[in-house]
Design an enzyme around this catalytic site. Structure first.
Site, short mmCIF file in Angstrom:
data_model
loop_
_atom_site.label_atom_id
_atom_site.label_comp_id
_atom_site.label_asym_id
_atom_site.label_seq_id
_atom_site.Cartn_x
_atom_site.Cartn_y
_atom_site.Cartn_z
N ASP A 40 1.36 -0.75 0.18
CA ASP A 40 0.41 -0.71 -0.33
C ASP A 40 0.54 1.55 0.05
O ASP A 40 0.31 2.25 -0.03
CB ASP A 40 -0.80 0.28 1.65
CG ASP A 40 0.02 -0.56 2.61
OD1 ASP A 40 1.03 -0.40 2.16
OD2 ASP A 40 -0.72 0.26 3.46
N HIS A 245 30.32 -1.97 -4.75
CA HIS A 245 28.83 -1.47 -4.66
C HIS A 245 28.60 -1.96 -3.61
O HIS A 245 27.04 -2.33 -3.15
CB HIS A 245 28.11 -1.35 -5.98
CG HIS A 245 28.43 -0.91 -7.51
ND1 HIS A 245 27.53 -2.16 -8.34
CD2 HIS A 245 29.80 -0.39 -7.40
CE1 HIS A 245 28.40 -1.02 -9.16
NE2 HIS A 245 29.40 -0.23 -8.92
N ASP A 262 30.70 6.27 -0.58
CA ASP A 262 30.55 6.84 -1.78
C ASP A 262 29.57 7.60 -1.57
O ASP A 262 28.75 6.01 -1.60
CB ASP A 262 31.01 5.53 -2.68
CG ASP A 262 30.92 6.01 -4.15
OD1 ASP A 262 30.49 7.11 -4.29
OD2 ASP A 262 31.71 5.10 -5.15
N ASP A 273 28.72 12.81 -6.72
CA ASP A 273 29.23 11.68 -6.78
C ASP A 273 30.64 11.62 -6.56
O ASP A 273 31.72 11.90 -6.93
CB ASP A 273 29.54 11.58 -8.19
CG ASP A 273 29.66 9.55 -7.89
OD1 ASP A 273 30.01 8.91 -6.79
OD2 ASP A 273 29.96 8.78 -8.99
N HIS A 356 37.82 -0.99 -12.31
CA HIS A 356 37.24 -0.43 -13.19
C HIS A 356 37.51 1.25 -14.03
O HIS A 356 38.40 1.18 -13.94
CB HIS A 356 35.93 0.21 -11.77
CG HIS A 356 36.68 0.96 -10.83
ND1 HIS A 356 37.16 2.26 -10.88
CD2 HIS A 356 36.57 1.01 -9.42
CE1 HIS A 356 37.43 2.85 -9.60
NE2 HIS A 356 37.10 2.00 -8.82
N HIS A 360 33.73 7.90 -15.32
CA HIS A 360 32.13 7.55 -16.03
C HIS A 360 31.30 9.92 -16.30
O HIS A 360 31.24 10.58 -15.21
CB HIS A 360 31.18 7.24 -15.37
CG HIS A 360 31.07 7.42 -14.23
ND1 HIS A 360 29.57 8.85 -13.90
CD2 HIS A 360 31.00 6.80 -12.80
CE1 HIS A 360 29.99 9.07 -12.29
NE2 HIS A 360 30.73 7.62 -11.84
N HIS A 367 25.50 8.28 -13.24
CA HIS A 367 26.20 7.65 -14.10
C HIS A 367 25.19 8.00 -15.57
O HIS A 367 24.14 7.59 -16.12
CB HIS A 367 25.96 5.72 -14.39
CG HIS A 367 27.13 5.60 -13.60
ND1 HIS A 367 27.53 3.93 -13.26
CD2 HIS A 367 27.41 5.60 -12.27
CE1 HIS A 367 28.12 3.85 -12.29
NE2 HIS A 367 28.52 4.89 -11.97
N GLU A 398 38.24 8.78 -10.08
CA GLU A 398 38.17 8.37 -9.21
C GLU A 398 38.76 6.86 -9.42
O GLU A 398 38.23 5.85 -9.60
CB GLU A 398 36.42 7.59 -9.04
CG GLU A 398 35.95 7.06 -10.10
CD GLU A 398 34.19 7.08 -9.80
OE1 GLU A 398 34.32 5.75 -8.65
OE2 GLU A 398 33.35 7.44 -11.02
N TYR A 402 41.94 -1.82 -4.23
CA TYR A 402 40.95 -2.77 -3.88
C TYR A 402 41.86 -4.80 -3.27
O TYR A 402 41.91 -5.10 -4.36
CB TYR A 402 39.73 -3.64 -4.01
CG TYR A 402 39.62 -1.85 -4.75
CD1 TYR A 402 38.81 -1.14 -4.14
CD2 TYR A 402 39.32 -1.22 -5.88
CE1 TYR A 402 37.52 0.07 -4.27
CE2 TYR A 402 38.83 -0.37 -6.17
CZ TYR A 402 38.28 0.02 -5.67
OH TYR A 402 37.45 1.36 -6.18
N ARG A 419 39.02 4.64 -2.36
CA ARG A 419 39.04 4.89 -3.60
C ARG A 419 38.85 6.71 -3.50
O ARG A 419 38.21 7.21 -1.98
CB ARG A 419 37.66 4.48 -4.12
CG ARG A 419 36.89 5.03 -5.82
CD ARG A 419 36.17 4.33 -6.06
NE ARG A 419 34.43 4.49 -5.37
CZ ARG A 419 33.98 3.18 -4.69
NH1 ARG A 419 34.49 1.74 -4.66
NH2 ARG A 419 33.34 2.95 -3.74
N GLU A 421 37.23 9.73 -5.44
CA GLU A 421 36.86 9.81 -6.73
C GLU A 421 36.08 11.82 -6.48
O GLU A 421 35.45 12.09 -5.25
CB GLU A 421 35.28 9.40 -6.21
CG GLU A 421 33.93 10.18 -7.58
CD GLU A 421 33.26 9.37 -7.51
OE1 GLU A 421 32.36 9.03 -8.78
OE2 GLU A 421 32.84 8.64 -6.41
#
Length: 451
Positions: A40, A245, A262, A273, A356, A360, A367, A398, A402, A419, A421
């Protein structure tokens, strides 16, 4: 220029492209549907970016139709929810078709309940229709219905469109280049997000949970006027920082570990970002500092290559040089196995630690849209050259490293994920970093957390 004129100008630009390509036609762009969260209630509504880019309208249930004559005359038709006193008590005030022309600068507005009937009239005797090709089964069904209605008038000498074109190709090329209004909004979004990252660093201490830092981010976003997050925030402590992620969870932040955040807000339809990595206890260890400095140097190398005339891939290639050399220096990659830095890059040896790309596009979507390769007819997509950077493009920078536990990796580096960025807007002299309201150098981060 007021906002209404901005959207009118964008519609005019799209109309000129349609005129040049097919001598006019009809473009149909619908906004995003509402999506049920559970039995609902719905997820918080977020408009479709292409639709909003051309209309500035953020209500659900709407469709924009642009009719361009062979002489270049543009008619903008907005179909939106009609006023409904009963529903407005429950769901909020609607603009309604009566007010839409003056508020949004469209020539005509109609109830969305008349969309099917009106579309069959607007499509009559048009050579071309611009739509999202293969968008969804429902969109295909509606298009077939409209076409069938027009074909039913063939004995009266009325014909349906005979050409179908992808409207996204035109809109996304427009969205790739940000105007002054967009850049100003993105600067404000990045400033809010930077303050949120500063807040998280200042309150972080061992024993906190990831979700508690996420709450600090969300507080700063909303308290500063941002309408939403631009994407689900990543708050990753310890080993979780090596999961690209990862969602903010309940993991305890421990002294001696790093925390990778991030996160970015969305302001007036535009995303920010930012990623920062910092020590939970406020002090980098030796191995953490070594890898952090390598990552920051890689970002600086990429920033230096983010300028007009370079390709989209050149910043990534510059970052790879620094990252791979750093991995060799720290013996995470062994020079004896590869013979040279060039061979380590050529063979992709770095990919187990950096998997990666460095950038981007950034804009209304985190993105963002726009081709990463040049549009050249007669060449296969994967053989087309990388896009040349030009003033007005916005992208992230970025790089990251890792390091997961492995037999051939010094244990001192295990579970270190880093990272860094920032958001960049290409300008005539290079690029403007719009997200540097939060410290990025290791010494500056330590000083902020100490204070």
């Amino acid at each position: 220029m007021n906002k209404t004129n901005i959207y009118q100008q964008r519609r005019n630009t799209l109309a000129k492209q349609m005129l040049s390509k097919t001598g006019g036609g009809i473009a149909v762009i619908s906004t995003a549907p509402e999506v049920a969260r559970n039995r609902d209630s719905e997820f918080p509504y977020r408009h479709d970016s292409d639709f909003y880019y051309l209309s500035g309208f953020d209500e659900p249930g709407a469709t924009l139709v642009l009719k361009v004559s062979s002489k270049g005359q543009l008619e903008s038709h907005l179909f939106c929810r009609p006023k409904d006193a009963e529903r407005e008590i429950w769901d909020g005030i609607r603009l309604g078709p009566e007010a839409a022309p003056e508020v949004l600068g469209v020539e005509f507005a109609h109830s969305n309940q008349s969309l099917d009937q009106k579309l069959s009239e607007l499509l009559a005797d048009q050579e071309a229709i611009y739509i999202r090709l293969a968008e969804s089964a429902e969109a295909d069904r509606r298009l077939r219905h409209w076409m069938k209605q027009v074909r039913g008038q063939s004995r009266s000498g009325i014909n349906p469109p005979s050409e179908f074109h992808d409207v996204e190709c035109l809109i996304h090329e427009m969205r790739l280049f940000k105007d002054a209004h967009e850049i100003d909004t993105m600067r404000k979004a990045a400033s809010i997000s930077a303050r949120a990252h500063v807040r998280a660093m200042q309150v972080c201490k061992p024993g906190m949970r990831e979700y508690q830092l996420e709450a600090e981010l969300l507080h700063e976003f909303r308290n500063s006027g941002a309408q939403s997050v631009a994407y689900n925030s990543i708050v990753a402590g310890g080993a979780n920082s090596c999961i690209l992620h990862y969602r903010a969870g309940s993991t305890e932040l421990r002294s001696g570990d790093l925390c990778l955040i991030d996160a970015g807000c969305e302001l007036d339809g535009y995303a920010s970002d930012i990623t920062r990595t910092f020590p939970v206890n406020g002090k980098f260890s030796g191995p953490q500092r070594a890898l952090y400095d390598i990552t920051l140097a890689a970002q600086e190398a990429a920033i230096a290559m983010t300028k007009p005339g370079n390709t989209f891939m050149q910043p990534h290639e510059a970052a790879l040089q620094v990252l791979t050399q750093g991995l060799l220096d720290e013996k995470l990659l062994k020079l004896a196995d590869y013979g040279s830095l060039e061979n380590a890059i050529e063979t992709g040896a770095y990919r187990r630690f950096y998997m990666h790309r460095t950038s981007h596009w950034l804009g209304m979507d985190v993105h963002d849209v726009g081709s990463y390769r040049e549009s050249i007819e007669g060449i296969a997509q994967d053989e087309k050259p990388w896009r040349i950077l030009k003033s007005g493009m916005a992208l992230t920078i970025e790089p990251g490293l890792y390091i997961r536990p492995a037999d051939d990796v010094d244990e001192a580096f295990w579970n270190i994920g880093i990272r860094i960025e920032d958001d960049a807007v290409v300008n005539d002299s290079g690029c403007e970093l719009i997200s540097r309201g939060v410290p990025v150098k290791a010494d500056e981060i330590e000083a902020l957390m100490k204070s």
